[in-house]
Design a protein around this motif. Structure first.
Motif, PDB file in Angstrom:
ATOM      1  N   PRO A   1      25.164 -53.654  30.306  1.00  0.00           N
ATOM      2  CA  PRO A   1      23.787 -53.262  30.018  1.00  0.00           C
ATOM      3  C   PRO A   1      22.848 -53.892  31.037  1.00  0.00           C
ATOM      4  CG  PRO A   1      24.500 -54.947  28.486  1.00  0.00           C
ATOM      5  CD  PRO A   1      25.702 -54.578  29.304  1.00  0.00           C
ATOM      6  N   SER A   2      21.620 -53.399  31.094  1.00  0.00           N
ATOM      7  CA  SER A   2      20.710 -53.909  32.119  1.00  0.00           C
ATOM      8  C   SER A   2      19.533 -54.666  31.534  1.00  0.00           C
ATOM      9  CB  SER A   2      20.199 -52.745  32.968  1.00  0.00           C
ATOM     10  OG  SER A   2      19.404 -51.886  32.175  1.00  0.00           O
TER      11      SER A   2
ATOM     12  N   ARG B   1      15.697 -48.967  25.360  1.00  0.00           N
ATOM     13  CA  ARG B   1      16.397 -50.261  25.328  1.00  0.00           C
ATOM     14  C   ARG B   1      17.167 -50.520  26.619  1.00  0.00           C
ATOM     15  NH1 ARG B   1      19.629 -51.564  20.047  1.00  0.00           N
ATOM     16  NH2 ARG B   1      19.594 -53.571  21.080  1.00  0.00           N
ATOM     17  N   ASN B   2      17.488 -49.473  27.350  1.00  0.00           N
ATOM     18  CA  ASN B   2      18.170 -49.615  28.630  1.00  0.00           C
ATOM     19  C   ASN B   2      17.475 -48.652  29.590  1.00  0.00           C
ATOM     20  OD1 ASN B   2      20.391 -51.364  29.315  1.00  0.00           O
ATOM     21  ND2 ASN B   2      21.408 -49.544  30.106  1.00  0.00           N
TER      22      ASN B   2
ATOM     23  N   PRO C   1      24.211 -51.777  24.774  1.00  0.00           N
ATOM     24  CA  PRO C   1      23.611 -53.112  24.666  1.00  0.00           C
ATOM     25  C   PRO C   1      24.587 -54.195  24.205  1.00  0.00           C
ATOM     26  CG  PRO C   1      22.546 -51.521  23.184  1.00  0.00           C
ATOM     27  CD  PRO C   1      23.514 -50.768  23.995  1.00  0.00           C
TER      28      PRO C   1
ATOM     29  N   ARG D   1      32.366 -33.722  29.574  1.00  0.00           N
ATOM     30  CA  ARG D   1      32.370 -32.405  30.220  1.00  0.00           C
ATOM     31  C   ARG D   1      33.595 -31.611  29.756  1.00  0.00           C
ATOM     32  NH1 ARG D   1      29.416 -32.013  35.377  1.00  0.00           N
ATOM     33  NH2 ARG D   1      28.254 -33.917  35.677  1.00  0.00           N
TER      34      ARG D   1
ATOM     35  N   TRP E   1      14.651 -42.268  26.681  1.00  0.00           N
ATOM     36  CA  TRP E   1      16.104 -42.298  26.855  1.00  0.00           C
ATOM     37  C   TRP E   1      16.641 -43.654  26.387  1.00  0.00           C
ATOM     38  CZ3 TRP E   1      19.010 -45.051  30.783  1.00  0.00           C
ATOM     39  CH2 TRP E   1      20.304 -44.553  31.010  1.00  0.00           C
ATOM     40  N   ARG E   2      17.742 -43.649  25.660  1.00  0.00           N
ATOM     41  CA  ARG E   2      18.300 -44.881  25.076  1.00  0.00           C
ATOM     42  C   ARG E   2      17.251 -45.657  24.284  1.00  0.00           C
ATOM     43  NH1 ARG E   2      22.980 -46.168  28.399  1.00  0.00           N
ATOM     44  NH2 ARG E   2      23.877 -44.119  28.719  1.00  0.00           N
TER      45      ARG E   2
ATOM     46  N   ASP F   1      22.093 -34.849  36.631  1.00  0.00           N
ATOM     47  CA  ASP F   1      23.171 -34.654  35.663  1.00  0.00           C
ATOM     48  C   ASP F   1      22.663 -34.092  34.344  1.00  0.00           C
ATOM     49  OD1 ASP F   1      25.143 -35.476  37.338  1.00  0.00           O
ATOM     50  OD2 ASP F   1      25.215 -37.535  36.605  1.00  0.00           O
ATOM     51  N   GLY F   2      21.338 -33.935  34.233  1.00  0.00           N
ATOM     52  CA  GLY F   2      20.773 -33.382  33.013  1.00  0.00           C
ATOM     53  C   GLY F   2      20.636 -34.378  31.875  1.00  0.00           C
ATOM     54  N   GLU F   3      20.802 -35.687  32.164  1.00  0.00           N
ATOM     55  CA  GLU F   3      20.651 -36.659  31.075  1.00  0.00           C
ATOM     56  C   GLU F   3      19.188 -36.850  30.699  1.00  0.00           C
ATOM     57  OE1 GLU F   3      22.930 -40.210  30.626  1.00  0.00           O
ATOM     58  OE2 GLU F   3      24.520 -39.520  31.945  1.00  0.00           O
TER      59      GLU F   3
ATOM     60  N   GLY G   1      14.146 -38.934  23.965  1.00  0.00           N
ATOM     61  CA  GLY G   1      15.378 -39.198  24.712  1.00  0.00           C
ATOM     62  C   GLY G   1      15.447 -38.538  26.071  1.00  0.00           C
TER      63      GLY G   1
ATOM     64  N   ASP H   1      22.013 -38.263  24.340  1.00  0.00           N
ATOM     65  CA  ASP H   1      21.454 -39.585  24.640  1.00  0.00           C
ATOM     66  C   ASP H   1      22.296 -40.651  23.937  1.00  0.00           C
ATOM     67  OD1 ASP H   1      19.892 -41.681  25.390  1.00  0.00           O
ATOM     68  OD2 ASP H   1      18.227 -41.217  24.066  1.00  0.00           O
ATOM     69  N   TRP H   2      23.538 -40.808  24.418  1.00  0.00           N
ATOM     70  CA  TRP H   2      24.453 -41.786  23.822  1.00  0.00           C
ATOM     71  C   TRP H   2      24.659 -42.936  24.790  1.00  0.00           C
ATOM     72  CZ3 TRP H   2      29.050 -38.123  22.158  1.00  0.00           C
ATOM     73  CH2 TRP H   2      28.631 -37.368  21.052  1.00  0.00           C
ATOM     74  N   ALA H   3      24.781 -44.144  24.239  1.00  0.00           N
ATOM     75  CA  ALA H   3      25.019 -45.305  25.095  1.00  0.00           C
ATOM     76  C   ALA H   3      26.526 -45.525  25.258  1.00  0.00           C
ATOM     77  CB  ALA H   3      24.343 -46.536  24.508  1.00  0.00           C
ATOM     78  N   THR H   4      27.226 -44.541  25.848  1.00  0.00           N
ATOM     79  CA  THR H   4      28.676 -44.705  26.000  1.00  0.00           C
ATOM     80  C   THR H   4      29.018 -45.659  27.126  1.00  0.00           C
ATOM     81  OG1 THR H   4      28.619 -42.701  27.312  1.00  0.00           O
ATOM     82  CG2 THR H   4      29.382 -42.477  25.044  1.00  0.00           C
ATOM     83  N   ILE H   5      28.135 -45.821  28.103  1.00  0.00           N
ATOM     84  CA  ILE H   5      28.305 -46.910  29.065  1.00  0.00           C
ATOM     85  C   ILE H   5      27.024 -47.712  29.057  1.00  0.00           C
ATOM     86  CG2 ILE H   5      29.937 -45.708  30.571  1.00  0.00           C
ATOM     87  CD1 ILE H   5      27.538 -45.308  32.510  1.00  0.00           C
ATOM     88  N   GLN H   6      27.109 -48.941  29.565  1.00  0.00           N
ATOM     89  CA  GLN H   6      25.947 -49.846  29.575  1.00  0.00           C
ATOM     90  C   GLN H   6      25.351 -49.988  28.188  1.00  0.00           C
ATOM     91  OE1 GLN H   6      23.631 -47.907  32.769  1.00  0.00           O
ATOM     92  NE2 GLN H   6      24.398 -49.522  34.108  1.00  0.00           N
TER      93      GLN H   6
ATOM     94  N   ALA I   1      30.373 -41.854  30.977  1.00  0.00           N
ATOM     95  CA  ALA I   1      28.928 -41.645  30.804  1.00  0.00           C
ATOM     96  C   ALA I   1      28.687 -40.383  29.983  1.00  0.00           C
ATOM     97  CB  ALA I   1      28.255 -41.515  32.173  1.00  0.00           C
ATOM     98  N   PRO I   2      27.506 -40.286  29.344  1.00  0.00           N
ATOM     99  CA  PRO I   2      27.218 -39.076  28.560  1.00  0.00           C
ATOM    100  C   PRO I   2      27.371 -37.794  29.399  1.00  0.00           C
ATOM    101  CG  PRO I   2      25.563 -40.737  28.146  1.00  0.00           C
ATOM    102  CD  PRO I   2      26.435 -41.283  29.234  1.00  0.00           C
ATOM    103  N   SER I   3      27.111 -37.908  30.709  1.00  0.00           N
ATOM    104  CA  SER I   3      27.313 -36.737  31.566  1.00  0.00           C
ATOM    105  C   SER I   3      28.651 -36.846  32.285  1.00  0.00           C
ATOM    106  CB  SER I   3      26.182 -36.634  32.579  1.00  0.00           C
ATOM    107  OG  SER I   3      26.094 -37.837  33.332  1.00  0.00           O
TER     108      SER I   3
ATOM    109  N   GLN J   1      14.075 -49.510  35.827  1.00  0.00           N
ATOM    110  CA  GLN J   1      13.763 -50.776  35.191  1.00  0.00           C
ATOM    111  C   GLN J   1      12.987 -51.713  36.115  1.00  0.00           C
ATOM    112  OE1 GLN J   1      16.859 -52.561  32.877  1.00  0.00           O
ATOM    113  NE2 GLN J   1      16.293 -54.612  33.501  1.00  0.00           N
TER     114      GLN J   1
ATOM    115  N   PRO K   1      23.718 -33.380  28.364  1.00  0.00           N
ATOM    116  CA  PRO K   1      24.367 -34.599  27.871  1.00  0.00           C
ATOM    117  C   PRO K   1      23.562 -35.230  26.733  1.00  0.00           C
ATOM    118  CG  PRO K   1      24.033 -34.664  30.255  1.00  0.00           C
ATOM    119  CD  PRO K   1      23.289 -33.478  29.745  1.00  0.00           C
TER     120      PRO K   1
END
Lengths: 547, 394
Positions: free
Chosen positions: A217-218, B240-241, A134, A113, B236-237, B255-257, B179, A127-132, A106-108, B185, A125
């Motif tokens: 993804p959700s 899209r998610n 699309p 880290r 955030w994202r 976590d600060g995201e 972001g 705002d990257w979609a490294t998990i979930q 995850a980004p965090s 959701q 962290p």
């Protein structure tokens, strides 16, 4: 005659629930209304594409990697080492590993880290979609981590059915280098042997909830996650919609299997052309390097994910970008203790019981079918049916049937349902070892006047002692990992580590999920360790006995 | 004199022996309590309850953790479909809103019982009408109020000096800080609540929302979709998610995201600061126009096996001692439904001793700000459907 009757009973035990379950799922999907609603579902097309892509891609990548790894580590000793290295990944349940991977990537997560802020400059962290993501790439990674070791194991077992040493010798004599010899002479035969486990991998990839809830993804999620949401919706009409969706998922799985089968034929032809091109040289060095890096990467990801999982379960305050938690405590563990106790009883008791029953059935069936090897193959294939039919396709119908019998949520229901998934693995494992036994030993015993029973008890069984222990550990691990079967058959009353981990994960309580995930991950490892230890004790005075 | 009083309040006299009878029947019963498991504090509180009711009433309370109350509702429906009208798998259930509506509509709740348990007399019905009206539906004794809450946003005051308190200001903040904002959701409960909060805050006359949704849905809900259409790209994202749930988003904040989270209970923020999951700088804020307010309840399915045990446990959970502990942020920090002023002095003192943390806002009373009543449940469903239709990538 009685043997046949008993064998029929075993098959009934496995096939009847699947048939009844499929029927029970298809029945509510027979009218046109749920289908209309299904096709009107927002994002359905994308959910289907995502399901097909992640399921097929993860299965094909895992298969390729497993072949590559086995080809490079084809020597017996190297193979043993490979298997030992893959064991932690193999033993960790899908859900626990997926949660761990999420915590790592995850980004965090732990990885970023480790690199922040000294390298990346991040103090918060990104705002990257490294998990979930699309596209489902992290979902594919999570599946590959679990399925590659499984296919390595399956290929390793298949080796007992293939005269690999003779084939290698012939190919080497013809001047082929070792890696290419393996690729052209052994691998295609192995592939034929693992069609069923591979089909199970494809079916799981398309229909899993375990990995997709943590890494998928959700918006939209995979079809399986949609089904899960619909099956638990308070709106009754959603049941019919879910049933229609389950039928669709079953159809998609069949389609994917057919497509892969057709593709395999084409690949085989290309492979043959490659094999008969006359070129003897290969890229052993490059292949070894690649296999080693991939193997190490998989293993490292898996192990780091497990450590991240345990750390998160202990972490009190752990702000980004701190590499280690500022303070740790056992709060989550002691809070979870109250539910860990029933989960321990439920999960561990059930897993032990299931593994033991599966072992007894497998030993007995393997011995009974010794004179009938083609029957044995057929039985092994039929036992795989519950692994190849998507779980959603028959578990809902099965739950309705169990509920009508008033046994859902009972030990009986849980044992029967878990056996469906544990038996094929344990049987395949036991049969492989049983087949590999020196057939002359029982013959000698019989010729010395021992009865068939005495021969089995005094000769065959001791020789299979280590196998049996490992089979128990395997069955134990498989049962502990089962999520959907536990949810459907348990009616929410039967608490297992898998159901608790999923419940806490989806409701967002990551630290609790990490506790259950850690417990769920550590227990199978303990199981395998105990099996190895007990095996060593049993064989302490039997140096030289093959096992 | 005594006879006259007893004659004037026949219900009290008749209820006394009946309650002791319930207590007698409850002893030794196994009670399956289905509870949303997303909050460790709630889980801990239920664990405490398990020990208390075992000690005091000889009841074996089984804590069944669920992701979504809808799952339990689905199970009751499935049992009805399978003809299992007795010996159901759920005895006691934590619920409100659409789940209560769904069960009541299908007539799958036991009752009326909730007004008859002894501790129900302390409930603050007049001061907090949400304790008897659940998302516009009268509870009619089919569920017992357990706790009460108001929609709250958590934000990081280290990054946000003056938090926006209406949708326009929030949108402006979003654009300036891409972001860093998201919401759970929909149709997850907290996510849908955020949508309802946004929509209802746009109107000063909200009477229309108390009635079922109708042909005017598109017109009335238009401001919400306009806002989301404008805001998603800066989320955030990129919108899209979304996090799966309220707690999942709180973890992102921890976590600060992201810089925001949504919740119904502001004490959760203080608690998370205390536990180290949140930095010290997290604070709570509510919309200037008012906050969505509701209560949560305890219900008994029609086919419960241990009705007596379920009632006794519910009554225990409503006792001043159990409510005061629930209000204590060291344990949970969920606001009480009892009218504290009417309680005996000793019980009042237990509530007076509670020390709310730095991020806690009052959940009721004058300090809590304006109230936005929950709309009719059909609005919830319509908003969820429309959200999925619009924002689920097709």
């Amino acid at each position: 005659m009685t043997k046949r009757a008993l064998l029929a009973a075993v098959l009934l035990l496995v096939l009847l629930p699947v048939a009844v379950g499929l029927g029970g799922t298809i029945l509510p999907a027979l009218s046109s209304e749920p289908w209309r609603e299904l096709f009107a579902t927002p994002g359905l097309a994308r959910a289907i594409t995502l399901t097909l892509f992640t399921g097929i891609a993860s299965a094909v990548i895992s298969l390729g990697l497993a072949h590559l790894l086995l080809a490079v580590y084809s020597a017996r000793l190297a193979r043993e080492r490979l298997r030992a290295a893959m064991l932690p990944l193999l033993a960790t349940p899908h859900l626990a590993l997926a949660i761990g991977v999420a915590l790592l990537l995850a980004p965090s997560g732990w990885l970023l880290r480790a690199l922040s802020p000294w390298l990346t400059g991040f103090t918060q962290p990104p705002d990257w979609a490294t998990i979930q993501d699309p596209w489902g790439l992290s979902l594919v990674l999570g599946l590959v981590l679990k399925e590659t070791p499984f296919l390595v194991l399956a290929l390793g077992s298949a080796l007992t059915q293939v005269p690999s040493e003779r084939l290698m010798l012939q190919a080497r004599t013809l001047g082929y280098r070792p890696f290419k010899s393996w690729c052209v002479a052994v691998a295609p035969l192995l592939q034929r042997q693992i069609r069923l486990p591979f089909a199970a991998v494809v079916a799981f990839g398309l229909g899993n909830v375990d990995v997709a809830i943590a890494l998928g993804p959700s918006n939209p999620p995979t079809l399986a996650i949609l089904l899960w949401q619909w099956f638990t919706d308070p709106d009754l009409s959603r049941r019919a919609l879910a049933a229609a969706g389950a039928v669709m998922l079953t159809g998609l799985t069949a389609l994917a299997l057919w497509a892969l089968h057709a593709l395999a034929a084409r690949v085989r032809r290309l492979w043959l052309r490659h094999a008969t091109s006359g070129r003897r040289h290969d890229s052993t060095v490059a292949a070894t390097l690649f296999a080693n890096s991939i193997g190490a990467l998989l293993l490292a990801t898996g192990l780091l994910a497990l450590i991240a999982l345990v750390l998160r379960s202990l972490a009190r305050a752990w702000r980004f970008p701190e590499f280690l938690p500022r303070s740790i405590d056992m709060n989550s563990w002691s809070n979870a203790l109250a539910t860990l106790t029933p989960a321990l009883e439920g999960s561990v008791g059930l897993a032990l019981l299931t593994a033991f029953v599966a072992l007894l059935v497998s030993l007995w069936a393997a011995e009974t079918l010794r004179p009938l090897p083609q029957w044995r193959t057929r039985l092994a294939a039929l036992l795989f049916v519950p692994l190849i039919v998507p779980q959603f396709g028959f578990l809902y119908g099965l739950q309705v049937a169990l509920s009508a019998l008033r046994i859902e949520g009972t030990w009986t229901a849980m044992l029967l349902t878990h056996l469906l998934f544990v038996l094929p693995y344990v049987f395949a494992f036991v049969v492989a070892a049983h087949t590999a036994l020196d057939a002359r030993l029982p013959i000698v015993a019989r010729s010395l006047g021992a009865s068939p029973t005495a021969t089995f008890a005094k000769v065959t069984l001791p020789l299979l002692a280590r196998t049996s222990l490992q089979a128990l550990a395997l069955g134990f691990a498989v049962s502990l990992a089962l999520l959907l079967p536990s949810l459907f058959a348990g009616a929410g009353r039967f608490i297992t580590f898998a159901t608790e981990a999923a419940a806490t994960m989806t409701s967002g309580s990551l630290r609790s999920a990490a506790v259950y995930g850690s417990a769920q991950a550590l227990l199978p490892l303990l199981g395998f360790a105990a099996a190895a230890l007990a095996g060593a004790l049993v064989f302490r005075r039997r140096a030289g006995v093959p096992a | 004199m005594i006879t006259a009083l007893a004659a004037a309040t026949p219900g009290v006299r008749a209820a006394e022996p009946a309650w002791s009878e319930w207590l007698r029947r409850a002893r030794g019963q196994q009670v399956y309590f289905n509870v949303w498991a997303g909050d460790e504090a709630v889980n801990r509180y239920v664990t405490w309850t398990v020990a208390e009711v075992r000690r005091t009433f000889g009841i074996e309370l089984v804590h069944v953790k669920i992701n979504d109350v809808a799952e339990a509702v689905a199970r009751v429906l499935a049992e009805r479909a399978a003809g299992r009208d007795r010996d159901g798998t759920i005895d006691l259930l934590w619920l409100n809103g659409e789940n209560f509506a769904a069960l009541r509509q299908a007539d799958l709740l036991y009752g009326p019982w909730a007004d008859e348990v002894p501790n129900a007399r302390w409930i603050d019905r007049a001061g907090n009408p949400t304790t008897v009206t659940d998302f516009t539906l009268p509870t009619a004794g089919y569920e017992l109020a357990w706790g009460t809450s108001r929609f709250t946003l958590f934000y990081d005051s280290a990054r946000i000096r003056t938090p926006p308190r209406d949708s326009a200001a929030l949108l402006a903040w979003l654009r300036a800080n891409p972001g860093r904002f998201t919401y759970p959701q929909p149709p997850q409960f907290h996510g849908t609540s955020f949508l309802k909060q946004l929509l209802l805050a746009e109107y000063t006359d909200r009477a229309r929302f108390a009635a079922a949704v109708g042909g005017d849905f598109a017109t009335l809900s238009a401001p919400l979709w306009r806002w989301l259409d404008a805001a998603h790209a800066s989320m955030w994202r990129s919108g899209r998610n979304f996090p799966a749930s309220g707690p999942a988003q709180r973890r992102l904040l921890g976590d600060g995201e992201v810089d925001w989270a949504v919740a119904f209970n502001s004490a959760e923020a203080s608690r998370s600061i205390q536990s180290g999951e949140f930095p010290q700088s997290i604070r709570s804020v509510r919309f200037r126009a008012g906050a969505l307010a509701n209560s949560h309840f305890l219900g008994i399915p029609y086919n419960a096996r241990s009705v007596a045990g379920a009632k006794v446990v519910a009554n225990f959970l409503l006792s001043p001692a159990a409510q005061a502990r629930k209000g204590d942020e060291r344990y949970w920090g969920d606001a009480t439904v009892l009218d504290i002023e009417r309680l005996p002095a000793a019980d009042r003192a237990a509530f007076a001793a509670l020390r709310p943390g730095p991020a806690t806002l009052p959940a009721s009373g004058p300090g809590a700000g304006g109230v936005i009543d929950e709309p009719h449940p059909s609005w919830t469903i319509a908003i969820e459907r429309e959200w999925l239709r619009r924002y689920r990538a097709g």
